[in-house]
Design a protein around this motif. Structure first.
Motif: not given
Length: 235
Positions: A100-105, A167-169, A174-182
Motif C-alpha cells: 500500500a502507498a502508506s507502506a512505502v518509506s 545498490m539495487l539494479t 524491469e521494475t525495481p522493488q525497493p525495500r531499503f531500511g533495516a
C-alpha cells in the motif's frame, strides 16, 4: 545529466536526504554542522565515482538539499518526494510491489521517483540505485558490479555486514522493488532481487551509517571531499 563513455548503459540514481536530516546515528560523535557537511561530502564523492565509471551513462541525484542542488552542473537532479519542488514524482508503489502507498518509506519513494525520471529521460534504461554514502567507492568496483547486474533482471549488492543494501539494479524493462531500511538485503531478496557476487573487499560494500564505519573508511582511499573533511577533524 552527464554522459559517460560510448559503451555506457546504465543510469545511476543516487537518493540523498537533506543533509541536516541525514546520518543521525552519527550524532553522538559529530556535531550537526559537521554531520551535514559529511553527508554532502560523501554524496558528491559517490557521484564523482559513478560519473567516472565506464558502464555509467548518466547520474541523477534525488534530493531536496540546497547545496547538493547547487552542485548539479555535473549531474541531473530530481526533487525528493514530499520535500517540495516540482520535479518528477513516482507512484507511491509500483503495480507489482504488493504494498500500500502508506507502506512505502521516504527513501523507497525517492528511489522510485528517480527511476521514473531516469526512464522518462532515457526510455527503457537499465537503472542502478546507488546510496550516497559510499565515499571510498572506486569506479572499477562499480563497473564490475554493473557487469554482474547485466546478467540478471533484478539485483542488489549487500553492505559489508551483509544485512543492508548499497545498490539495487533493474535491467531494461524491469521494475525495481525497493525495500531499503533495516534488514534490506533479505527484504530485497524476498521480492525477487538477486544478490550480486561482489567480493567483500569491494569499495561498493563500504557504506557509512555508524561511528565504527568512520573508523573503517579512514583506512581506505576516500573521495577528495570526505578525505579532506576527515583530515580536518583529525587535525
Amino acid at each position: 545529466m552527464t554522459s559517460g563513455s560510448a559503451a555506457a548503459r546504465w543510469v545511476v540514481v543516487v537518493p540523498v536526504k537533506v543533509a541536516t536530516a541525514g546520518k543521525t546515528r552519527l550524532s553522538g560523535v559529530l556535531d550537526d554542522r559537521v554531520r551535514a557537511a559529511l553527508v554532502r561530502a560523501m554524496a558528491l564523492d559517490t557521484v564523482d565515482a559513478a560519473l567516472a565509471a565506464s558502464r555509467v551513462g548518466h547520474v541523477l541525484v534525488v534530493t531536496a538539499d540546497p547545496e547538493l542542488r547547487a552542485a548539479a552542473g555535473r549531474f541531473g537532479v530530481v526533487d525528493e518526494p514530499g520535500l517540495g519542488g516540482e520535479g518528477p514524482r513516482a507512484p507511491a508503489a509500483s503495480p507489482d510491489s504488493g504494498r500500500a502507498a502508506s507502506a512505502v518509506s521516504p527513501l523507497d519513494a525517492a528511489v522510485l521517483a528517480g527511476v521514473a525520471a531516469a526512464r522518462s529521460r532515457v526510455p527503457g534504461a537499465a537503472v542502478a540505485m546507488l546510496l550516497g554514502d559510499l565515499p571510498a567507492l572506486r569506479p572499477d568496483d562499480l563497473d564490475a558490479a554493473l557487469d554482474l547486474a547485466a546478467a540478471v533482471p533484478l539485483g542488489y549488492v549487500a553492505d559489508a555486514e551483509g544485512t543492508g543494501t548499497t545498490m539495487l539494479t533493474a535491467a531494461r524493462g524491469e521494475t525495481p522493488q525497493p525495500r531499503f531500511g533495516a534488514g534490506s538485503a533479505a527484504a530485497h531478496g524476498s521480492v525477487g532481487h538477486v544478490p550480486l557476487a561482489v567480493p567483500g573487499s569491494s569499495s561498493l560494500r563500504r557504506d557509512v551509517d555508524l561511528p565504527a564505519d568512520l573508523e573503517e573508511i579512514a583506512r581506505l582511499e576516500l573521495g577528495v571531499r570526505t578525505a579532506a573533511l576527515l583530515a580536518r577533524l583529525r587535525g
